[in-house]
Design a protein around this motif. Sequence first.
Motif, PDB file in Angstrom:
ATOM      1  N   HIS A 271      42.977  39.023  39.869  1.00 45.71           N
ATOM      2  CA  HIS A 271      43.847  37.974  39.351  1.00 45.71           C
ATOM      3  C   HIS A 271      43.008  36.760  38.990  1.00 45.71           C
ATOM      4  N   PRO A 272      43.217  36.167  37.780  1.00 39.59           N
ATOM      5  CA  PRO A 272      44.179  36.551  36.745  1.00 39.59           C
ATOM      6  C   PRO A 272      43.681  37.738  35.925  1.00 39.59           C
ATOM      7  N   LEU A 273      44.615  38.506  35.377  1.00 46.10           N
ATOM      8  CA  LEU A 273      44.252  39.595  34.489  1.00 46.10           C
ATOM      9  C   LEU A 273      43.600  39.020  33.234  1.00 46.10           C
ATOM     10  N   GLN A 274      42.617  39.753  32.694  1.00 48.36           N
ATOM     11  CA  GLN A 274      41.894  39.260  31.523  1.00 48.36           C
ATOM     12  C   GLN A 274      42.057  40.204  30.337  1.00 48.36           C
ATOM     13  N   ASN A 275      41.929  39.648  29.149  1.00 47.05           N
ATOM     14  CA  ASN A 275      42.206  40.369  27.907  1.00 47.05           C
ATOM     15  C   ASN A 275      40.959  41.061  27.367  1.00 47.05           C
ATOM     16  N   SER A 276      41.174  42.204  26.716  1.00 46.29           N
ATOM     17  CA  SER A 276      40.059  43.002  26.195  1.00 46.29           C
ATOM     18  C   SER A 276      40.398  43.556  24.823  1.00 46.29           C
ATOM     19  N   ALA A 277      39.359  43.842  24.061  1.00 44.28           N
ATOM     20  CA  ALA A 277      39.512  44.503  22.765  1.00 44.28           C
ATOM     21  C   ALA A 277      38.679  45.773  22.763  1.00 44.28           C
ATOM     22  N   ILE A 278      39.208  46.810  22.139  1.00 45.37           N
ATOM     23  CA  ILE A 278      38.486  48.074  21.960  1.00 45.37           C
ATOM     24  C   ILE A 278      38.221  48.231  20.467  1.00 45.37           C
TER      25      ILE A 278
ATOM     26  N   GLN B 142      61.256  32.426  27.685  1.00 38.59           N
ATOM     27  CA  GLN B 142      61.916  31.949  28.896  1.00 38.59           C
ATOM     28  C   GLN B 142      62.146  33.082  29.880  1.00 38.59           C
ATOM     29  N   VAL B 143      62.652  34.209  29.370  1.00 35.98           N
ATOM     30  CA  VAL B 143      62.922  35.351  30.243  1.00 35.98           C
ATOM     31  C   VAL B 143      61.638  35.851  30.887  1.00 35.98           C
ATOM     32  N   VAL B 144      60.578  36.021  30.093  1.00 38.99           N
ATOM     33  CA  VAL B 144      59.334  36.564  30.621  1.00 38.99           C
ATOM     34  C   VAL B 144      58.684  35.590  31.599  1.00 38.99           C
TER      35      VAL B 144
ATOM     36  N   ARG C 169      50.123  34.500  23.108  1.00 37.62           N
ATOM     37  CA  ARG C 169      48.962  33.837  23.707  1.00 37.62           C
ATOM     38  C   ARG C 169      49.399  32.872  24.807  1.00 37.62           C
ATOM     39  N   SER C 170      50.445  32.115  24.541  1.00 35.71           N
ATOM     40  CA  SER C 170      50.927  31.161  25.532  1.00 35.71           C
ATOM     41  C   SER C 170      51.366  31.857  26.806  1.00 35.71           C
ATOM     42  N   LEU C 171      52.045  32.994  26.667  1.00 30.60           N
ATOM     43  CA  LEU C 171      52.469  33.741  27.853  1.00 30.60           C
ATOM     44  C   LEU C 171      51.271  34.233  28.646  1.00 30.60           C
ATOM     45  N   ALA C 172      50.256  34.735  27.946  1.00 30.19           N
ATOM     46  CA  ALA C 172      49.094  35.296  28.642  1.00 30.19           C
ATOM     47  C   ALA C 172      48.267  34.225  29.328  1.00 30.19           C
ATOM     48  N   THR C 173      48.157  33.052  28.714  1.00 30.51           N
ATOM     49  CA  THR C 173      47.254  32.033  29.252  1.00 30.51           C
ATOM     50  C   THR C 173      47.934  31.040  30.182  1.00 30.51           C
ATOM     51  N   ASN C 174      49.241  30.773  29.972  1.00 32.09           N
ATOM     52  CA  ASN C 174      49.892  29.720  30.753  1.00 32.09           C
ATOM     53  C   ASN C 174      51.230  30.112  31.374  1.00 32.09           C
ATOM     54  N   GLY C 175      51.945  31.055  30.764  1.00 32.59           N
ATOM     55  CA  GLY C 175      53.338  31.247  31.118  1.00 32.59           C
ATOM     56  C   GLY C 175      53.650  32.274  32.179  1.00 32.59           C
TER      57      GLY C 175
END
Length: 368
Positions: free
Chosen positions: A120-127, A209-211, A245-251
């Motif tokens: 934690h926190p989960l991090q983003n990746s590209a393949i 909001q829901v997420v 992006r907002s959900l992944a980084t802050n929300g």
Amino acid sequence: MARSLRVAPEYIEKVKSTPQRNGYPSQQSLATDTGFSLSTVKNFLTGKPVDYLNFVELSKKLGLEWQDIAYQEPETQPPKPQPTNGEASPFITGAPITQPCYFFGREKELKRLFNLLKRHPLQNSAIIGKKRSGKTSLLHYLKNITTTPAEQLRPEQKSDWLPHPENYCWIFVDLQDARMQSREGLLKYILESLKMQVPTPCDLDRFMQVVSDNLHFPTVILLDEIGVGLQRCPELDDGFWECLRSLATNGTGGNLAFVLATPESPIEMARNTGHSSPFFNIFGYTAYLEALTETEARELIASSPIAFTDEDVEWILRQSCCWPLLLQILCRERLFNLEEGENDDNWRREGLRQIKPFTDLLISELAE
């Protein structure tokens, strides 16, 4: 997948005694210090279910390892359905590989990807990889390997990549699917996969909001064929990607990560399609798919139900240069030849014809 956790019965008495040992004279003092309600603290201490994130935070506050004290639900999922049209094919060439037992290699990439997702926190990746290099199969493998029963895997096939895989939610999004190409359709699909209530209307504001209110468990969204979404789906505009992006980084408190598959850099891909969203800047690790190692390629070849001769194995390795798709095609042709009882080399000529449309995999990056 658990969205709430509770203390295992055998640890309840131990957990009940920890507040005083950590300087909390009462349950109320613990609740006040953590900001949780008194009922949440009482439920935690008495082995009743509490929100996943609250469970983790309370354990940390009391000096407990949450993985050790959490009750593990018994496996209730039914076995995955097996093919009904006969024996499963050992070599798969026309579709992504979805059953982990038929997936070989990529150990280095898997180690890095799971390392970014198990903490934690989960991090983003590209393949990133050429067409037909195995990007989609790798996405499916990430999604399935940690929860596939051992009897459906190869002997000694590694599956313990995550400490508590049952707590994870994996959402596979194929942007070639017409249902995923509208904003509302994709947002509804994500919410339904999360088993969250779909608002009406399902717009970006209500979706966020829901997420943000309800996502308290680790979630990974796998985005396949993202180039299609950028090139052909006008509703998936910069505003949409900025929302994600907002959900992944802050929300979501670090509980959401994205893994996307693309033939080029996400930043370059966005620029080339006229997108400027900072969503495409959040991918801190990139897995570049090359050919398999020779050891991995030999393991794939050795999975044939009829063993190949050493001469055939060496020929397949040379002609395929260890690319998984080419390996699968050549192994398929050799196996068919053996099953038919043929002892000539016609399978080699046929194999070379079959791999010809995909020989761009053999072109080196320097020659491109």
